[in-house]
Scaffold this active site. Structure first.
Site, PDB file in Angstrom:
ATOM      1  N   CYS A  15      27.866 -25.764 -67.266  1.00  0.00           N
ATOM      2  CA  CYS A  15      29.237 -26.128 -67.638  1.00  0.00           C
ATOM      3  C   CYS A  15      30.220 -25.847 -66.503  1.00  0.00           C
ATOM      4  CB  CYS A  15      29.645 -25.341 -68.885  1.00  0.00           C
ATOM      5  SG  CYS A  15      31.389 -25.474 -69.310  1.00  0.00           S
ATOM      6  N   TRP A  39      25.377 -23.586 -78.594  1.00  0.00           N
ATOM      7  CA  TRP A  39      24.775 -22.858 -77.462  1.00  0.00           C
ATOM      8  C   TRP A  39      23.842 -21.773 -77.966  1.00  0.00           C
ATOM      9  CZ3 TRP A  39      25.356 -25.223 -73.029  1.00  0.00           C
ATOM     10  CH2 TRP A  39      26.514 -25.970 -72.781  1.00  0.00           C
ATOM     11  N   ARG A  88      34.033 -27.529 -81.999  1.00  0.00           N
ATOM     12  CA  ARG A  88      32.910 -27.292 -81.094  1.00  0.00           C
ATOM     13  C   ARG A  88      32.948 -25.858 -80.589  1.00  0.00           C
ATOM     14  NH1 ARG A  88      32.652 -29.335 -76.214  1.00  0.00           N
ATOM     15  NH2 ARG A  88      34.754 -30.256 -76.216  1.00  0.00           N
ATOM     16  N   VAL A  89      31.786 -25.265 -80.456  1.00  0.00           N
ATOM     17  CA  VAL A  89      31.657 -23.933 -79.866  1.00  0.00           C
ATOM     18  C   VAL A  89      31.533 -24.116 -78.361  1.00  0.00           C
ATOM     19  CG1 VAL A  89      30.190 -21.886 -79.701  1.00  0.00           C
ATOM     20  CG2 VAL A  89      30.612 -22.970 -81.929  1.00  0.00           C
ATOM     21  N   VAL A 112      31.927 -22.772 -74.085  1.00  0.00           N
ATOM     22  CA  VAL A 112      31.848 -21.732 -73.066  1.00  0.00           C
ATOM     23  C   VAL A 112      32.815 -22.115 -71.956  1.00  0.00           C
ATOM     24  CG1 VAL A 112      29.475 -20.980 -73.501  1.00  0.00           C
ATOM     25  CG2 VAL A 112      29.875 -22.970 -72.049  1.00  0.00           C
ATOM     26  N   TYR A 146      35.237 -36.572 -67.828  1.00  0.00           N
ATOM     27  CA  TYR A 146      34.856 -36.621 -69.244  1.00  0.00           C
ATOM     28  C   TYR A 146      35.546 -37.782 -69.957  1.00  0.00           C
ATOM     29  CZ  TYR A 146      32.630 -32.068 -68.780  1.00  0.00           C
ATOM     30  OH  TYR A 146      31.792 -31.040 -68.403  1.00  0.00           O
TER      31      TYR A 146
END
Length: 315
Positions: free
Chosen positions: A60, A93, A125-126, A128, A190
């Site tokens: 990421c 994740w 969304r989870v 990082v 993106y």
């Protein structure tokens, strides 16, 4: 209109609209909370070495920023690091790189477990990077733009000797540049890749390459974006550039030209790559496997490309 990869973040016009950051607590020197306590009534947590765990994916770009800054500043002993599997399934994740599939410090199998512990109603969304409080298991923050700034400004008592000053005294020029780069480049790739209409894709594509052309010209007479000194903004651009040819050029259709075809941006990116904390924190295998194996609507075959040859970064 083609199927969206993330339905909740796709507008009716086909434009990708990134979700906001749910957890925006900050670890600051002026927090009213003492050691082991927190947060205070302003959602500030105390600076406390050994207490917090930074959860990242090496794939990421948003998380990669925090990995670079943590290492540049010498905060490895002050803030521990957890690395999730680059392959994210419908549960989010996973800590499958660790023995028994659990983070050895937090004791959880999925980053989503910490999110739900902190906010049982969370349905987004989870993401990082996320900083987790090891005392309570709660998420302190997933506010990726602020995380790296606070590592520079709030953890100064724990920086290594000779650590770089990534934040200039006068931030106005840098902050404006950061905003332009975020909108058109960091998030712009993106907006190309997750667009669901031709019109929204082309608008993002045009903005992306217009901005890269401006940055190309800016780097004609200076080694870094703000002159002779490495700053936070260089790190933010680097994590997109290092993924550009491997992922964004093909997978996200950002294909006017490759990074290696920019006369100034390519040497700049290579120069950064060869600095400590930059190239040694890049994992092209995890980067490619994440993007090509988790975006089913974009790459339904799940084939991961062999190239490009990563040796171009060091030869």
């Amino acid at each position: 209109m083609s199927p969206a990869q993330f339905v909740k973040e796709s507008s009716v016009s086909g434009e990708w609209k990134r979700q906001g950051n749910r957890f925006t607590g900050r670890i600051t020197r002026d927090a009213a909370a003492g050691p082991g306590e927190g947060p205070d009534d302003q959602d500030r947590w105390p600076v406390e070495p050994g207490r917090y765990r930074l959860v990242v994916s090496l794939a990421c770009p948003w998380a990669h920023r925090s990995v670079i800054v943590r290492k540049l500043l010498g905060l490895e002993d002050a803030i521990s690091l957890a690395i999730v599997d680059p392959i994210r399934d419908e549960r989010g994740w996973r800590f499958t790189l660790d023995p028994d599939g659990r983070d050895p410090v937090l004791g959880i199998e999925f980053l989503a477990d910490a999110y739900r512990r902190t906010d049982p109603t969370y349905e987004g969304r989870v993401t990082v990077p996320a900083i987790i409080d090891t005392v309570t298991g709660s998420v302190v923050t997933n506010d990726y733009p602020q995380i790296t700034l606070d590592l520079s400004t709030e953890w100064t008592d724990h920086h290594r000797e000779g650590a770089p000053q990534l934040i200039p005294a006068d931030r106005a020029e840098m902050d404006e540049l950061i905003e332009d780069i975020y909108r058109d480049v960091n998030n712009g790739v993106y907006r190309c890749g997750f667009a669901t209409t031709q019109e929204s894709y082309e608008a993002a594509y045009d903005a992306l390459f217009a901005r890269l052309d401006v940055l190309e010209e800016r780097l004609a007479d200076r080694p870094y974006l703000l002159g002779d000194t490495l700053r936070e903004v260089d790190i933010r651009l680097f994590t997109t550039l290092v993924r550009f040819d491997a992922v964004y050029h093909g997978h996200f259709k950002a294909n006017r030209n490759k990074l290696t075809e920019f006369p100034n941006l390519w040497p700049y990116a290579r120069r950064l790559y060869q600095l400590p904390a930059f190239g040694d924190t890049v994992d092209f295998d995890q980067i490619k496997r994440h993007y090509y194996l988790t975006h089913d609507n974009i790459n339904p075959t799940g084939i991961v490309p062999k190239g490009p040859d990563a040796r171009v970064w060091t030869t």
